[in-house]
Design an enzyme around this catalytic site. Structure first.
Site, PDB file in Angstrom:
ATOM      1  CB  CYS A  13      -1.008  -0.017   1.148  1.00 24.46           C
ATOM      2  SG  CYS A  13      -0.294   0.014   2.802  1.00 24.46           S
ATOM      3  CG  ASN A  16       4.132  -1.753   5.345  1.00 22.75           C
ATOM      4  OD1 ASN A  16       5.230  -2.090   5.766  1.00 22.75           O
ATOM      5  ND2 ASN A  16       3.157  -2.628   5.244  1.00 22.75           N
ATOM      6  CB  CYS A  18      -3.967   1.808   6.944  1.00 22.50           C
ATOM      7  SG  CYS A  18      -3.707   3.306   7.895  1.00 22.50           S
ATOM      8  NE  ARG A  19      -4.599   1.547   1.689  1.00 22.73           N
ATOM      9  CZ  ARG A  19      -4.328   2.255   0.605  1.00 22.73           C
ATOM     10  NH1 ARG A  19      -5.150   2.180  -0.429  1.00 22.73           N
ATOM     11  NH2 ARG A  19      -3.266   3.026   0.530  1.00 22.73           N
ATOM     12  CB  SER A  20       0.048  -3.506   2.776  1.00 23.53           C
ATOM     13  OG  SER A  20       0.919  -2.624   3.428  1.00 23.53           O
ATOM     14  CG  ASP A 132      -5.191   5.811   2.487  1.00 26.17           C
ATOM     15  OD1 ASP A 132      -5.303   5.383   3.645  1.00 26.17           O
ATOM     16  OD2 ASP A 132      -4.232   6.493   2.087  1.00 26.17           O
TER      17      ASP A 132
HETATM   18  P1  4NP Z   1      -1.882   2.848   4.050  1.00 25.89           P
HETATM   19  O1  4NP Z   1      -2.512   4.218   4.582  1.00 25.89           O
HETATM   20  O2  4NP Z   1      -1.293   3.158   2.690  1.00 25.89           O
HETATM   21  O3  4NP Z   1      -3.057   1.936   3.956  1.00 25.89           O
HETATM   22  O4  4NP Z   1      -0.857   2.422   5.069  1.00 25.89           O
HETATM   23  C1  4NP Z   1      -1.769   5.402   4.691  1.00 25.89           C
HETATM   24  C2  4NP Z   1      -1.082   5.683   5.842  1.00 25.89           C
HETATM   25  C3  4NP Z   1      -0.374   6.855   5.955  1.00 25.89           C
HETATM   26  C4  4NP Z   1      -0.355   7.755   4.915  1.00 25.89           C
HETATM   27  C5  4NP Z   1      -1.035   7.483   3.743  1.00 25.89           C
HETATM   28  C6  4NP Z   1      -1.733   6.294   3.638  1.00 25.89           C
HETATM   29  N1  4NP Z   1       0.351   8.983   5.039  1.00 25.89           N
HETATM   30  O5  4NP Z   1       0.275   9.822   4.121  1.00 25.89           O
HETATM   31  O6  4NP Z   1       1.032   9.200   6.047  1.00 25.89           O
END
Ligand code: 4NP
Length: 161
Positions: A13, A16, A18-20, A132
């Site tokens: 993702c 790294n 939240c989703r992955s 996201d």
């Molecule tokens: P992820 O979510 O891609 O599912 O881990 C996010 C977590 C943090 C950020 C963006 C997406 N960020 O911009 O900090």
């Protein structure tokens, strides 16, 4: 990863956190339930570097824990374009933006597949993104969890076949 008899899977993702990591935990859980742990190597990473070294978002840890999945020991790392494409058999982005970034960084197209394309309950040819949930409320994480369970279950069935 260096053990050729194992199928290696890398979930990707943006951050790294939240989703992955959730996909990583769910897929690991399903593999264990089916008694296949010795056949898989499973990891996750982000295309971005903001959260490298951090544990998953507390909301991902919580939704996983509600379903008896422990993510607390995972730590974020960034996708490595030099080593990951050769070390993993499957590279599985959460959304089309992650997919584009992986291809841009030289990952062979044949190894890359959107996670929701494995969801057998999605009838359209299109595989929508896992949204996201980072900037939204807690219910976003419940929805992401449900999407990922269906996709990971379909993926395990297909990868095994
Ligand atoms: P992820 O979510 O891609 O599912 O881990 C996010 C977590 C943090 C950020 C963006 C997406 N960020 O911009 O900090």
């Amino acid at each position: 990863m260096s053990d050729d008899s194992r199928t290696s899977v890398l979930f990707v993702c943006l951050g790294n956190i939240c989703r992955s990591p959730l996909a990583d935990g769910i897929f690991t859980h399903l593999v264990k339930q089916r008694g296949l742990s010795d056949q898989f190597t499973i990891d996750s990473c982000g295309t971005g570097a903001w959260h490298v070294g951090n544990p998953p978002d507390p909301r991902s840890i919580l939704v996983a824990a509600k379903n008896n999945i422990d993510l607390s020991n995972l730590r974020a790392r960034q996708f490595n374009a030099d080593t990951d494409p050769s070390e993993f058999d499957w590279i599985i982005p959460m959304d089309t933006s992650n997919h584009r970034e992986l291809i841009k960084q030289g990952t062979p197209t044949a190894k890359v597949r959107l996670i929701r394309s494995f969801d057998p309950t999605l009838t359209s040819n299109k595989a929508p993104d896992v949204p996201d949930p980072y900037y939204g409320g807690d219910d976003g994480f419940d929805k992401v969890y449900e999407m990922l369970v269906r996709a990971c279950d379909g993926m395990l069935t297909e990868v095994q076949a």
